[in-house]
Design a protein around this motif. Structure first.
Motif, short mmCIF file in Angstrom:
data_model
loop_
_atom_site.label_atom_id
_atom_site.label_comp_id
_atom_site.label_asym_id
_atom_site.label_seq_id
_atom_site.Cartn_x
_atom_site.Cartn_y
_atom_site.Cartn_z
N ILE A 1 7.57 10.42 3.36
CA ILE A 1 7.29 9.20 2.61
C ILE A 1 7.13 9.62 1.16
CG2 ILE A 1 5.69 7.29 2.22
CD1 ILE A 1 4.99 7.32 5.16
N LEU A 2 8.01 9.17 0.32
CA LEU A 2 8.05 9.67 -1.06
C LEU A 2 6.84 9.20 -1.86
CD1 LEU A 2 11.84 9.17 -1.84
CD2 LEU A 2 10.67 11.23 -1.01
N PRO A 3 6.28 10.07 -2.71
CA PRO A 3 5.10 9.70 -3.50
C PRO A 3 5.33 8.51 -4.42
CG PRO A 3 5.98 11.85 -4.18
CD PRO A 3 6.65 11.49 -2.90
N LYS A 4 6.58 8.24 -4.76
CA LYS A 4 6.88 7.07 -5.59
C LYS A 4 6.39 5.79 -4.92
CE LYS A 4 10.60 4.60 -7.98
NZ LYS A 4 10.08 3.27 -7.61
N MET A 5 6.39 5.77 -3.60
CA MET A 5 5.93 4.57 -2.89
C MET A 5 4.46 4.30 -3.17
SD MET A 5 7.88 4.32 0.75
CE MET A 5 9.54 3.63 0.78
N THR A 6 3.66 5.35 -3.19
CA THR A 6 2.24 5.16 -3.52
C THR A 6 2.06 4.80 -4.98
OG1 THR A 6 1.23 6.46 -1.75
CG2 THR A 6 0.10 6.48 -3.86
N LYS A 7 2.86 5.39 -5.86
CA LYS A 7 2.79 5.03 -7.28
C LYS A 7 3.10 3.54 -7.46
CE LYS A 7 4.39 9.57 -8.92
NZ LYS A 7 5.50 10.27 -9.63
N ASP A 8 4.10 3.05 -6.76
CA ASP A 8 4.46 1.63 -6.85
C ASP A 8 3.35 0.74 -6.33
OD1 ASP A 8 6.91 2.36 -7.89
OD2 ASP A 8 8.00 2.14 -5.99
N LEU A 9 2.72 1.15 -5.24
CA LEU A 9 1.60 0.38 -4.69
C LEU A 9 0.44 0.33 -5.67
CD1 LEU A 9 1.71 1.73 -1.03
CD2 LEU A 9 2.00 -0.67 -1.68
N TYR A 10 0.16 1.47 -6.27
CA TYR A 10 -0.92 1.54 -7.26
C TYR A 10 -0.65 0.61 -8.44
CZ TYR A 10 -3.81 3.40 -11.03
OH TYR A 10 -4.68 3.52 -12.10
N GLU A 11 0.57 0.63 -8.94
CA GLU A 11 0.92 -0.21 -10.08
C GLU A 11 0.80 -1.69 -9.75
OE1 GLU A 11 1.50 0.66 -13.17
OE2 GLU A 11 1.25 2.78 -12.71
N LYS A 12 1.15 -2.05 -8.53
CA LYS A 12 1.15 -3.47 -8.13
C LYS A 12 -0.27 -3.99 -7.85
CE LYS A 12 3.52 -7.17 -6.66
NZ LYS A 12 4.07 -7.22 -5.30
N LYS A 13 -1.18 -3.10 -7.45
CA LYS A 13 -2.54 -3.51 -7.11
C LYS A 13 -3.30 -4.00 -8.35
CE LYS A 13 -6.82 -3.24 -5.16
NZ LYS A 13 -7.67 -3.83 -6.20
N ASN A 14 -3.96 -5.14 -8.22
CA ASN A 14 -4.81 -5.66 -9.28
C ASN A 14 -6.25 -5.20 -9.06
OD1 ASN A 14 -2.69 -7.22 -10.50
ND2 ASN A 14 -2.93 -8.72 -8.86
N GLY A 15 -7.08 -5.28 -10.09
CA GLY A 15 -8.50 -4.99 -9.93
C GLY A 15 -8.79 -3.52 -9.76
N PRO A 16 -9.97 -3.17 -9.22
CA PRO A 16 -10.39 -1.77 -9.14
C PRO A 16 -9.47 -0.92 -8.27
CG PRO A 16 -11.88 -3.20 -7.89
CD PRO A 16 -10.98 -4.09 -8.67
N LYS A 17 -9.06 0.22 -8.81
CA LYS A 17 -8.14 1.09 -8.09
C LYS A 17 -8.20 2.49 -8.70
CE LYS A 17 -4.33 -0.47 -11.06
NZ LYS A 17 -3.00 -1.13 -11.10
N LYS A 18 -7.72 3.45 -7.92
CA LYS A 18 -7.69 4.83 -8.40
C LYS A 18 -6.49 5.50 -7.73
CE LYS A 18 -10.69 8.97 -8.81
NZ LYS A 18 -10.99 8.87 -10.24
#
Length: 309
Positions: free
Chosen positions: A256-273
């Motif tokens: 599962i390519l790390p870009k998928m997690t990067k995309d999820l992070y970018e799309k998430k609103n509010g508190p995130k890390k």
């Protein structure tokens, strides 16, 4: 001549239809009935690697519980309660694994002040369910697990969900499309879109490069298991999650390519890390970076006022 053309056209169409049917059943069988690792293999692997402390596990206060899923079968869960606290983390394992694999995280959460709950996904370990759906039905199971934990812990308890791989996708699908009722989520190497993930695996392991194969898979999945690949898409719902999410991945992950997690992070609103580890293959961020992993989780909880509450 005309009659001969019609006959050959019919034969060709029949052969093509038969091939498509065989292919559709082959692909969906691979998904729905993915070969699982044996219980003893997982247990021995975790003990040998010293990720499972047998002495601790055999003596810790724990309760096994069957939890009824809204999907109509029973899920096997274990409540591990070394601490006098009502705060819990539910741990969701990846595909082909079982709740034994989740035990490697429990000592970390104990040190951070949480009891834990491990359980078997549908069709895994001791749980019921006939097929694996990579989060589509699993997210409904997770709702039943969280409701049971909340009933045991009380409304004031802090409850988090930690998921790895398919378990991470399940976590995000649950929070984004059913109800955002946990206090925090940790998504470790989730796929962002299952259709893209299946296509990626297909291109890496077969000579097939056509998206037509995905269309066949969707058609047969809908007929056989009631959903299509595009309905298992955390990226479509992650922006509905208001509670804090910690996204973790390893840069060496080529499954599962790390870009998928990067995309999820970018799309998430509010508190995130977001934390991307330099070392670690798929679902091995914790195995290869255990101390740093724990510190990242601790910092995330502290930043969101979820420690010692």
């Amino acid at each position: 001549m005309k009659k001969r053309v019609i006959i050959w056209t019919s034969i060709f169409t029949s052969v093509l239809t038969a091939m498509a049917t065989v292919f559709g059943f082959f692909v969906t069988n691979k998904l729905m009935y993915m070969k699982k690792k044996e219980y003893d293999f997982i247990l021995n692997r975790e003990i040998t690697s010293k990720r499972l402390d047998e002495v601790w596990y055999n003596t810790v206060n724990k309760t096994e519980q069957w939890i009824e899923s809204k999907n109509g079968y029973s899920l096997k869960a274990i409540f591990l309660e070394p601490l006098q606290t009502n705060n819990y983390v539910i741990i969701c394992h990846g595909v082909t694994e079982n709740k034994i694999n989740s035990l490697r995280f429990v000592r970390m959460f104990e040190r951070l002040g949480f009891n834990t709950v491990v359980y078997d996904h549908r069709r895994h370990g001791d749980s019921g369910g006939k097929t694996t759906s990579f989060g589509f039905y699993e997210k409904i199971d997770l709702q039943s697990i969280l409701e049971a934990v909340r009933e045991r812990a009380g409304e004031q308890a802090i409850i988090g969900i930690h998921g790895e791989s398919m378990g991470a996708a399940t976590t995000l699908l649950y929070a984004g499309s059913i109800v955002d009722d946990a206090d925090f989520y940790i998504s470790d190497c989730a796929f962002s879109d299952f259709e893209d993930q299946v296509y990626h695996i297909m291109t890496q392991t077969t000579p097939i490069r056509s998206s037509l194969a995905i269309r066949f898979a969707n058609l047969f999945l809908k007929i056989r298991d009631g959903y299509t690949l595009n309905l298992v898409s955390p990226i479509d719902v992650v922006d509905n999650i208001e509670k804090p999410v910690l996204f973790i991945h390893s840069l060496q992950d080529d499954f599962i390519l790390p870009k998928m997690t990067k995309d999820l992070y970018e799309k998430k609103n509010g508190p995130k890390k977001l934390k991307l580890f330099e070392i670690g293959e798929h679902a091995k961020s914790f195995n290869e970076n255990s101390e740093e992993y724990e510190q990242v989780v601790a910092d995330f909880l502290l930043e969101n006022n979820l420690l010692n509450k």
